[in-house]
Design an enzyme around this catalytic site. Structure first.
Site, PDB file in Angstrom:
ATOM      1  N   TYR A   1       0.834  -1.207   0.000  1.00 56.85           N
ATOM      2  CA  TYR A   1       0.000   0.000   0.000  1.00 56.85           C
ATOM      3  C   TYR A   1       0.872   1.263   0.000  1.00 56.85           C
ATOM      4  CZ  TYR A   1      -4.044   2.912   1.305  1.00 56.85           C
ATOM      5  OH  TYR A   1      -5.051   3.847   1.334  1.00 56.85           O
TER       6      TYR A   1
ATOM      7  N   LYS B   1       1.076   4.065  -2.984  1.00 53.23           N
ATOM      8  CA  LYS B   1       0.700   5.449  -2.719  1.00 53.23           C
ATOM      9  C   LYS B   1       1.882   6.406  -2.920  1.00 53.23           C
ATOM     10  CE  LYS B   1      -3.648   4.826  -1.718  1.00 53.23           C
ATOM     11  NZ  LYS B   1      -4.715   5.380  -2.579  1.00 53.23           N
TER      12      LYS B   1
END
Length: 253
Positions: A162, A166
């Site tokens: 993640y 990002k």
């Protein structure tokens, strides 16, 4: 006397919001619909929630359409924008919000969990940004807002996939901003901290709140308000390539 800028409005403009059926995406769609946008509610599985959102947008005096599409897939993204152009013939705002998490420690992370998160959270942003930019370049105007995360700025244990995705969104945002500025297209990113959504409701709030100077989690509406400013406010026309953390002071640089 100083020049006064007009109030924010997206009247007769089309806004595409990916992952819009719940959480932050839902709040963003409502906020954009409330100021006149024709809102494209993209969703992957939650058809009932998407239809409910369209009813809420209509109750605010807005208009919308729901389009099912897995934005990690090139053909699905192509079909999504074909449907939008077929109905309204333009795209003025893109909010890349669709995302997912498959959290575990780095040494336990399966390659398929790494890849699935990268495919949606980063490749999906690239695919939608590219599709929207092609339209906006011809229009010679547009605003793109990518939803990243504070963990893409500072990292977080258990979120290697993640965080990497990002962080990639941040680099993509800055590069796209440089490439598209000459066509009057702004590209910015919003980096939420801990927001009260289905993704955070299972977390222990104690350790989280200890990291947040304001001492509380944020709301989807607060994130949506920042997105609305970047998407619609005339004062945001001179802002591009920026990353705005909305995190209660958790990350200060």
């Amino acid at each position: 006397m100083s020049e006064l800028l007009p109030l924010p409005s997206l009247h007769n403009q089309v806004a595409v919001v990916t992952g819009a059926s719940r959480g932050i995406g839902r709040a963003i769609a409502l906020h954009l619909g409330a100021i006149g946008a024709k809102v494209v509610v993209n969703y992957a599985r939650s058809a009932a929630e998407a239809e409910s959102l369209l009813q809420e947008i209509a109750a605010l005096g807005g208009e919308g359409m729901a389009v099912a599409a897995d934005v990690s897939q090139p053909q699905a993204v192509e079909q999504l924008f074909e449907q939008v152009m077929g109905r309204w013939g333009r795209v003025d705002v893109l909010v890349n919000n669709a995302g997912m998490a498959r959290d575990t420690l780095l040494l336990r992370m399966k390659p398929e969990d790494w890849q699935a998160v990268l495919d949606l959270n980063l490749t999906g942003v690239f695919l939608c940004l590219k599709a929207a930019a092609k339209i906006m370049v011809k229009q010679r105007q547009g605003r793109i807002i990518n939803i990243t995360s504070v963990v893409g700025l500072v990292g977080n244990p258990g979120q290697a996939n993640y965080s990497a995705a990002k962080a990639g969104v941040v680099g993509l945002t800055k590069t796209a901003a440089r490439e598209l500025a000459s066509r009057n297209i702004t590209v910015n990113a919003v980096a939420p901290g801990f927001i009260t959504t289905q993704m955070t409701e299972k977390l222990d709030p104690g350790p989280i709140l200890a990291q947040i100077p304001l001492g509380r989690l944020g709301s989807p509406a607060e994130v949506a308000g920042l997105v609305r400013f970047l998407a619609a406010d005339p004062a945001a026309a001179y802002i591009t390539g920026q990353v705005f953390a909305i995190d209660g002071g958790m990350v200060m640089s």
